[in-house]
Scaffold this active site. Structure first.
Site, PDB file in Angstrom:
ATOM      1  N   ILE A   1      19.657  46.727 -11.020  1.00  0.00           N
ATOM      2  CA  ILE A   1      21.063  46.381 -11.254  1.00  0.00           C
ATOM      3  C   ILE A   1      21.393  44.984 -10.730  1.00  0.00           C
ATOM      4  CG2 ILE A   1      23.451  47.117 -10.953  1.00  0.00           C
ATOM      5  CD1 ILE A   1      21.742  49.096 -12.522  1.00  0.00           C
ATOM      6  N   CYS A   4      30.521  40.675  -1.399  1.00  0.00           N
ATOM      7  CA  CYS A   4      29.150  40.799  -0.894  1.00  0.00           C
ATOM      8  C   CYS A   4      28.250  39.745  -1.527  1.00  0.00           C
ATOM      9  CB  CYS A   4      28.580  42.180  -1.225  1.00  0.00           C
ATOM     10  SG  CYS A   4      29.280  43.532  -0.294  1.00  0.00           S
TER      11      CYS A   4
END
EC number: 2.5.1.7
Length: 422
Positions: free
Chosen positions: A329, A117
């Site tokens: 994150i 990704c």
């Protein structure tokens, strides 16, 4: 190239059987490299990332045989190649998990610098740091990470610079065959790490502390074979619960683990959902009402998971009030937002924060998936939007959701997979 065509709006209600966890299945599959005896893995989801992992393992010499409905027999006795090539690694960052087991069992291994990704920078530095602490020599050349050691890896006291799920799994798996004791501190606590440790312990590893911030591994000389069932997918569970919430429906998720979703369930309750839980099921009922906007801050487990951020962005977009979501994150994980704006969302991005002003309804539009979890939010948006939505690049969603259109249809969605323009 395939795409989804979705006719909305609809209220999603019914029961969903949750599949095995992708985020547990992948490291467990790579960890089978540590054993030379046959292993049976059960509750394996049918996903593109699983197929990629099996292809990679087969290139290394692993024998893998699928046994319907959801089991795979693995035999890594005859591994005779020690390089995970770019052609496979470029599509999936999880391939880095081959490196630790290869160097631990065979004394050498190399993995192409990974892909996957397009979510910000996910550096491999922490993986390399941990393996070096265990005695591995690391070289990065020609686009490959090359690891080697003379004899066995050596147990060490390692304090990770940053909490990292991926690096925790790499170091923990490599330490299972190291000589001596490894104490690994500041580790991630995710349930998928616990599941991987439980699997390795079934094979004869001695791992204690998984699920806390300190893992202790007593190295063993070899691992045996065995059978293990992968844990249910908590992110898939959360995604279908959000599907019920945003569509004002009632959804029951079965074959799941409520204890792994406490942060998500708390936010759904705050959003106005009636939540009930049993040993292996969760029920969400919106009683036909719009959700209320909630503030969310992603943090490592047991905090709110980054993999549920895109779904809650959608929830806030159709909620009453204004909600703020802060992503701590990964950077660059709001790529779904411009697509949702095309559907009528009122959203503003400020650095790592997205501010959503709730709207009564969305409108169908052509949108494009950019990563795994973002694609799920776009599909759910299509289910509740007025009119027709097409979602392009759905190969992203096939990486992490098993038969999502079939499961959504059972809840009442009008969704079909069609051939798009080449």
């Amino acid at each position: 190239m395939k795409k989804f065509r979705i006719q909305g709006p609809c209220s999603l209600s019914g029961e969903v059987m949750i599949s095995g966890s992708k985020n547990a299945a992948l490291p467990i599959l790579f960890s089978t490299l540590l054993s030379e005896e046959p292993i049976e893995l059960k509750n394996i989801p049918e996903l593109k990332d699983i197929d990629t992992t099996l292809n990679l393992l087969k290139q290394l010499g692993v024998k893998a045989k699928y046994q319907p409905p959801d089991s795979i027999m693995i035999d890594a006795k005859a591994v005779n190649h020690f390089c995970a090539p770019y052609e496979l690694v470029k599509t999936m960052r999880a391939s880095i998990w081959a490196l630790g087991p290869l160097v631990a069992r065979f004394g050498r291994g190399q993995v192409s610098l990974p892909g996957g990704c397009a979510i910000g920078a996910r550096p491999v530095d922490l993986h390399i740091f941990g393996l070096k602490q265990l005695g591995a020599k690391i070289q990065i050349e020609e686009g490959y990470i090359k690891a080697s050691v003379e004899g066995r890896l050596k147990g060490a006291h390692i304090v990770m610079d940053k909490v990292s799920v991926g690096a925790t799994l790499t170091v923990m798996s490599a330490a299972t065959l190291a000589e001596g004791t490894s104490i690994i501190e500041n580790v991630a606590r995710e349930p998928e790490i616990v599941d991987t440790a439980n699997f390795l312990n079934i094979l004869g590893a001695n791992i204690q502390g998984a699920g806390t911030d300190k893992i202790v591994v007593e190295g063993v000389k070899r691992l045996r074979g065995g059978a293990y069932s992968i844990m249910p997918d908590r992110i898939e569970t959360g995604t279908f619960l959000v599907a019920g919430a945003v569509s004002r429906g009632k959804v029951v998720c079965r074959h799941t683990q409520p204890a792994t979703l406490e942060a998500v369930l708390a936010k759904l309750h705050e959003a106005g959902a009636q939540i009930e839980v049993g040993k292996d099921w969760i029920s969400l009922d919106m009683k036909g009402k719009r959700p209320k906007a909630v503030n969310v801050r992603t943090t490592p487990y047991p905090g709110f998971p980054t993999d549920m951020q895109a779904q809650f962005t959608l929830l806030n977009i159709v909620a009453t009030g204004t909600g703020v979501i802060t992503e701590t994150i990964f950077e660059n994980r709001f790529m779904h937002v411009p697509e949702l704006i095309r559907m009528g969302a009122q959203v503003k991005i400020e650095s790592n924060t997205v501010i959503c002003h709730g709207v009564e309804r969305l409108s169908g539009a052509g949108v494009m998936a950019t990563d795994l979890r973002a694609s799920a939010s776009l599909v759910l948006a299509g289910c509740i939007a007025q009119g027709i939505t097409t979602v392009e690049r759905i190969y992203h969603i096939d990486r992490g959701y098993e038969c999502i259109e079939n499961k959504l249809r059972k809840l009442g969605a009008y969704i079909e997979r069609i051939q798009g323009a080449q």
